[in-house]
Motif scaffolding. Structure first.
Motif, short mmCIF file in Angstrom:
data_model
loop_
_atom_site.label_atom_id
_atom_site.label_comp_id
_atom_site.label_asym_id
_atom_site.label_seq_id
_atom_site.Cartn_x
_atom_site.Cartn_y
_atom_site.Cartn_z
N ARG A 12 0.84 -1.20 0.00
CA ARG A 12 0.00 0.00 0.00
C ARG A 12 0.87 1.24 0.00
O ARG A 12 1.95 1.25 0.57
N ILE A 13 0.36 2.30 -0.63
CA ILE A 13 0.99 3.62 -0.64
C ILE A 13 -0.05 4.61 -0.12
O ILE A 13 -1.20 4.56 -0.53
N ASP A 14 0.36 5.50 0.77
CA ASP A 14 -0.57 6.50 1.29
C ASP A 14 -0.88 7.51 0.17
O ASP A 14 0.00 8.24 -0.26
N PRO A 15 -2.12 7.52 -0.32
CA PRO A 15 -2.45 8.38 -1.47
C PRO A 15 -2.24 9.87 -1.21
O PRO A 15 -1.75 10.58 -2.07
N VAL A 16 -2.60 10.35 -0.03
CA VAL A 16 -2.49 11.79 0.24
C VAL A 16 -1.02 12.22 0.30
O VAL A 16 -0.64 13.24 -0.29
N LYS A 17 -0.19 11.45 0.99
CA LYS A 17 1.22 11.81 1.09
C LYS A 17 1.90 11.73 -0.28
O LYS A 17 2.69 12.60 -0.64
N TYR A 18 1.60 10.69 -1.04
CA TYR A 18 2.20 10.54 -2.36
C TYR A 18 1.73 11.64 -3.29
O TYR A 18 2.54 12.21 -4.05
N THR A 85 -3.21 6.80 -7.27
CA THR A 85 -2.66 6.04 -6.15
C THR A 85 -3.73 5.19 -5.48
O THR A 85 -3.47 4.07 -5.05
N SER A 86 -4.94 5.72 -5.39
CA SER A 86 -6.05 4.93 -4.83
C SER A 86 -6.34 3.72 -5.72
O SER A 86 -6.57 2.61 -5.21
N ASN A 89 -3.56 1.20 -5.13
CA ASN A 89 -3.77 0.45 -3.89
C ASN A 89 -4.84 -0.63 -4.07
O ASN A 89 -4.71 -1.73 -3.55
#
Length: 118
Positions: A12-18, A85-86, A89
């Motif tokens: 998973r990648i944090d969408p907001v941070k990315y 990014t969402s 994920n």
């Protein structure tokens, strides 16, 4: 298999941070590239009476435009990166993630971020 290879799985990648990082990088690159071109267009618009010069003055004749366009692009990149990014994920969840191989360099994962005294 070599013992110097560390296998990790991206789940998973944090969408907001990315999206924040991607939009800030885009805005900085656009400012570095965009501002000189807008200033050149402005200069061309001030000295030329041709149709190109007048168009250049419209696009580059305002500091407002020079500052506003990178911000607009940054917001657009943020939204697009947040959506992509969402989606990434979602795909990572359905496929089980991506396996990534790293090479061990003598530093354990638990030691990352700690001060090293040598």
């Amino acid at each position: 298999m070599s013992t110097n290879i560390l296998k990790l799985k991206l789940k998973r990648i944090d969408p907001v941070k990315y999206a924040t990082v991607a939009s800030l990088l885009t805005m900085l690159v656009l400012l570095i590239i965009f501002v000189p071109f807008m200033l050149l267009f402005s200069l061309a618009g001030l000295g030329a009476s041709s149709g190109f010069g007048q168009g250049a003055a419209i696009f580059g004749g305002s500091v407002f435009v020079i500052i506003l366009l990178p911000i607009i692009y940054g917001v657009m990149v943020f939204v697009i990166t947040l959506i992509s990014t969402s989606l990434l994920n979602f795909i990572l969840k359905k496929t089980g993630g991506i396996e990534i191989d790293f090479e061990k360099t003598g530093l354990e994962i638990s030691q990352i971020g700690q001060a090293r005294i040598e």
